[in-house]
Design a protein around this motif. Sequence first.
Motif, PDB file in Angstrom:
ATOM      1  N   LEU A  34      25.999  23.867 -11.821  1.00  0.00           N
ATOM      2  CA  LEU A  34      26.706  24.297 -10.620  1.00  0.00           C
ATOM      3  C   LEU A  34      27.465  23.119 -10.028  1.00  0.00           C
ATOM      4  O   LEU A  34      27.246  21.967 -10.408  1.00  0.00           O
ATOM      5  N   GLY A  35      28.355  23.405  -9.115  1.00  0.00           N
ATOM      6  CA  GLY A  35      29.093  22.346  -8.440  1.00  0.00           C
ATOM      7  C   GLY A  35      29.947  21.510  -9.373  1.00  0.00           C
ATOM      8  O   GLY A  35      30.143  20.327  -9.135  1.00  0.00           O
ATOM      9  N   VAL A  40      24.094  15.477  -7.372  1.00  0.00           N
ATOM     10  CA  VAL A  40      23.709  15.762  -5.991  1.00  0.00           C
ATOM     11  C   VAL A  40      22.800  14.640  -5.516  1.00  0.00           C
ATOM     12  O   VAL A  40      21.804  14.319  -6.170  1.00  0.00           O
ATOM     13  N   HIS A  93      25.211  26.496  -2.890  1.00  0.00           N
ATOM     14  CA  HIS A  93      25.990  26.497  -4.123  1.00  0.00           C
ATOM     15  C   HIS A  93      26.987  27.648  -4.026  1.00  0.00           C
ATOM     16  O   HIS A  93      26.575  28.806  -3.928  1.00  0.00           O
ATOM     17  N   ILE A 113      17.412  27.887  -9.787  1.00  0.00           N
ATOM     18  CA  ILE A 113      18.262  26.765  -9.399  1.00  0.00           C
ATOM     19  C   ILE A 113      17.325  25.637  -8.973  1.00  0.00           C
ATOM     20  O   ILE A 113      16.459  25.832  -8.120  1.00  0.00           O
ATOM     21  N   ASN A 118      21.947  20.397  -9.284  1.00  0.00           N
ATOM     22  CA  ASN A 118      22.920  21.399  -9.683  1.00  0.00           C
ATOM     23  C   ASN A 118      22.546  22.123 -10.971  1.00  0.00           C
ATOM     24  O   ASN A 118      23.366  22.843 -11.527  1.00  0.00           O
TER      25      ASN A 118
END
Length: 179
Positions: A34-35, A40, A93, A113, A118
């Motif tokens: 993700l992202g 992160v 997200h 998640i 991420n």
Amino acid sequence: MHGSRPLLFAQREGRVLETLGTALPPAVVVGCALGGGEPVDTLSLPAPDHGEDLHAYEHLRRMLRRAVTDADTALLGRVSTSSARMRQRVLRHREFPALTGIADSTGAAGVQIAHSGNVAGLLYDPRTPGLHRRLRRCARALDRAGIPQTRTFTTFATPHQRGVPPWTHTSRTPSADRT
């Protein structure tokens, strides 16, 4: 997951809180980032508010113990999705609605998640009829949503058991000869 056993891990403290059992329920996991795959900085995020969420997370923890004990993939999916939904309050997200929509439309047991970054995945019960077709649909939907796939893998060591096809796929997308 950390090593071969499912653990509850305190990421901020770097310690294992609980070993949940000997193995996770059987699942095929379609991993994704993700992202945009950007790292992160989890230590810069607000520390969890242990007020009202404490009871909710403890309920999920009890359900997770039961999912592991009973090898219940569907329950694992529900727990994972609920946990991911709760964590959205802290680490949002933008892909979350797309991810849960893909899970729903392809018959996934749920989404997971990582609370610390991420890493995400869609969880499928390997005993689900039409699994290969579902995995192909999932891969296409993730591509359409712009969510990069990382790898597809299983949570169990011997895929020949339980009528599961003998593969653990690790490349970006499933190949036609394996699905």
